[in-house]
Design a protein around this motif. Sequence first.
Motif, PDB file in Angstrom:
ATOM      1  N   HIS A 149       4.845  -5.348  -3.608  1.00  0.00           N
ATOM      2  CA  HIS A 149       3.405  -5.459  -3.370  1.00  0.00           C
ATOM      3  C   HIS A 149       3.031  -6.935  -3.360  1.00  0.00           C
ATOM      4  CE1 HIS A 149      -0.821  -4.909  -3.389  1.00  0.00           C
ATOM      5  NE2 HIS A 149      -0.988  -5.229  -4.655  1.00  0.00           N
ATOM      6  N   PRO A 151      -0.273  -8.984  -2.426  1.00  0.00           N
ATOM      7  CA  PRO A 151      -1.670  -8.887  -2.000  1.00  0.00           C
ATOM      8  C   PRO A 151      -2.041  -9.805  -0.849  1.00  0.00           C
ATOM      9  CG  PRO A 151      -1.504  -8.964  -4.396  1.00  0.00           C
ATOM     10  CD  PRO A 151      -0.145  -9.281  -3.867  1.00  0.00           C
ATOM     11  N   GLU A 153      -0.127 -10.616   1.661  1.00  0.00           N
ATOM     12  CA  GLU A 153       0.583 -10.297   2.897  1.00  0.00           C
ATOM     13  C   GLU A 153       0.681  -8.780   3.078  1.00  0.00           C
ATOM     14  OE1 GLU A 153       3.501 -13.909   3.936  1.00  0.00           O
ATOM     15  OE2 GLU A 153       4.155 -12.754   2.201  1.00  0.00           O
ATOM     16  N   GLU A 154      -0.464  -8.132   3.170  1.00  0.00           N
ATOM     17  CA  GLU A 154      -0.525  -6.683   3.303  1.00  0.00           C
ATOM     18  C   GLU A 154       0.219  -6.188   4.544  1.00  0.00           C
ATOM     19  OE1 GLU A 154      -2.098  -3.107   5.217  1.00  0.00           O
ATOM     20  OE2 GLU A 154      -2.489  -5.193   5.840  1.00  0.00           O
ATOM     21  N   ARG A 155       0.160  -6.973   5.592  1.00  0.00           N
ATOM     22  CA  ARG A 155       0.802  -6.579   6.849  1.00  0.00           C
ATOM     23  C   ARG A 155       2.295  -6.358   6.678  1.00  0.00           C
ATOM     24  NH1 ARG A 155       1.521 -10.810  11.870  1.00  0.00           N
ATOM     25  NH2 ARG A 155       2.568  -9.425  13.338  1.00  0.00           N
ATOM     26  N   GLU A 157       3.908  -5.462   3.975  1.00  0.00           N
ATOM     27  CA  GLU A 157       4.136  -4.224   3.221  1.00  0.00           C
ATOM     28  C   GLU A 157       4.040  -3.012   4.157  1.00  0.00           C
ATOM     29  OE1 GLU A 157       2.191  -1.725  -0.509  1.00  0.00           O
ATOM     30  OE2 GLU A 157       1.617  -3.815  -0.192  1.00  0.00           O
ATOM     31  N   ARG A 158       3.025  -3.020   5.008  1.00  0.00           N
ATOM     32  CA  ARG A 158       2.847  -1.914   5.949  1.00  0.00           C
ATOM     33  C   ARG A 158       4.019  -1.836   6.919  1.00  0.00           C
ATOM     34  NH1 ARG A 158       0.837  -2.688  10.771  1.00  0.00           N
ATOM     35  NH2 ARG A 158      -0.385  -4.519  10.120  1.00  0.00           N
ATOM     36  N   TYR A 177       3.767  -3.955  -8.288  1.00  0.00           N
ATOM     37  CA  TYR A 177       2.515  -3.236  -8.038  1.00  0.00           C
ATOM     38  C   TYR A 177       1.637  -3.270  -9.285  1.00  0.00           C
ATOM     39  CZ  TYR A 177       3.928  -1.454  -3.509  1.00  0.00           C
ATOM     40  OH  TYR A 177       4.301  -1.359  -2.184  1.00  0.00           O
ATOM     41  N   THR A 181      -1.077   1.219  -3.421  1.00  0.00           N
ATOM     42  CA  THR A 181      -1.568   0.943  -2.077  1.00  0.00           C
ATOM     43  C   THR A 181      -1.282   2.149  -1.186  1.00  0.00           C
ATOM     44  OG1 THR A 181       0.518   0.013  -1.241  1.00  0.00           O
ATOM     45  CG2 THR A 181      -0.976  -1.493  -2.417  1.00  0.00           C
ATOM     46  N   HIS A 183       0.294   2.195   1.442  1.00  0.00           N
ATOM     47  CA  HIS A 183       1.626   2.076   2.038  1.00  0.00           C
ATOM     48  C   HIS A 183       2.701   2.698   1.151  1.00  0.00           C
ATOM     49  CE1 HIS A 183      -0.550  -0.437   4.748  1.00  0.00           C
ATOM     50  NE2 HIS A 183      -0.754  -1.373   3.837  1.00  0.00           N
TER      51      HIS A 183
END
Length: 544
Positions: A149, A151, A153-155, A157-158, A177, A181, A183
Amino acid sequence: MQPHETPYHWHGEQYPSTDPAGIYAALSDLDKPCHLTVTPQGVGAVSGGVVTAGGTAHDGLPLLAAVEALPPRRLGSAAFRTAHGVSLPYMAGAMAGGIASADMVIALARAGFLGSFGAAGLLPSTIEKALVRFAAEIPGLPYAVNLIHSPSEERLERQAVELFLGRGVRCVEASAYMNLTPHVVRYRLAGLRRGPDGQVIAENRLIAKVSRPETAERFMRPAPAAIVARLCEQGLITAEQAELAHLVPLAVDITVEADSGGHTDRRPLPALLPPILRLRDTVQREYRYPEPIRVGAAGGLGTPVAVAAALAMGAAYVVTGSVNQACLESGASPEARALLAEADIADCDMAPAADMFEMGVQLQVLKKGTLFPMRARRLYELYTAYDGLEALPAGEREKLERQIFHRPLDDVWQDCVAYFERRDPEQLRRAEGSPRRRMALVFRWYLGMASRWAVIGEPDRVMDYQIWCGPAMGSFNDWVTGSYLKNPSNRRVADVAHHLMRGAAFHTRLARLRTAGAHIPAAAAHYLPVPLDTSVTGRSAEPR
């Protein structure tokens, strides 16, 4: 062997001598019972045989104490071994940036162990190359891949979850984490289905690495209904999977991470593990999951004694980290591995984390042989004190460019632009009109490159190496002194795993003898690694 000069005492009785070498040999013969007996030459130990009703062992020798056979496979949780298809309840945890390399995961899988690929911080294309290797080189064998996790760089993780689902990755180690999320929830739920008998089958297994009870509880309970509903509405899971979500925990395996390398809350395992075990029991009573939640232990496990202690406290499995980084299969450079091999237990320090720099999150790194911890902390001090690079005093800026960055900060910013245009353009949009955010990205460049320099062994940047490391590394180095594993060129991940677990069984048997009142001479009380080809045949090394 000549009798030992020191008399042996047992419940007030004195016997003439002890045989340390014989006791060590019998204790390390893990597939047979060990009987502590009185022999004509003094107190010794016998491997194998049975105890008669009269309290005697082999050949009528008087029995002082006995322990049953304890091969390493009997340690920990059999359910963990079955669920993951491994021989022993042991896992080599992920180390970011490919430090836990594909080579490491493959070597462990072939030896019957579970390894987690260090996907954190890597681009999807790089992760995919490792997954292709796993499919080709270890088909059907166990492995895990890290999902971290981050925060900021959310992209990534997805994209990682989409890649795992597309490539059929069945085991993911989720780490760092603080909150769940969509994901990580999607990965778990996308593998749910009903079997022919109506039972829920969860094909996607999560191993959640946590260091706080509140985080552990989030993974122990079913996925939050609100997240499940959104995933279903977006078509990311099916209606059936949404319906089944409340019947399974988000993660069946919860790894309790104590004082470790990298991201850590530096909590001692004896303080952290018991409350999470009690929490597990509470949640299990509430939900009555068909597959009970397992709780493993990580952090500080660098010796067989530490592994035995974690298992004695109730851990279902153990996870190692720092000690694997010093092995030949790790993604660390030979230069970094050499520094790790010389580390002592006090040679670690805390430094700002690149992925959570702005939040002030720190991680544990090696300080011996590098100035990285001090330089990284200085960057965070400047970040909190000034509103941007332009606000830095001229003398301070000149010092940064000369001592830390080795180049103008404007040039570093251009590197950041090129990097994030390829990796995560959202980072650049967030920096527009925010000098402080721009400064954070420039400072994170140094933190990220410091890890990179350690991986590639950049000779001009040794003093800037960022090497994630916990005190277990020093404990390991002390333990293997005098053995073949002292030499870094002999350290292989499967050997380390084998000896940690074999040694844990040895020390578990030793503890049971001591509990029975036996005094074991120091010369027989330390498990010493011998080369794998000899130890698997049952031959023992001389005690030290």
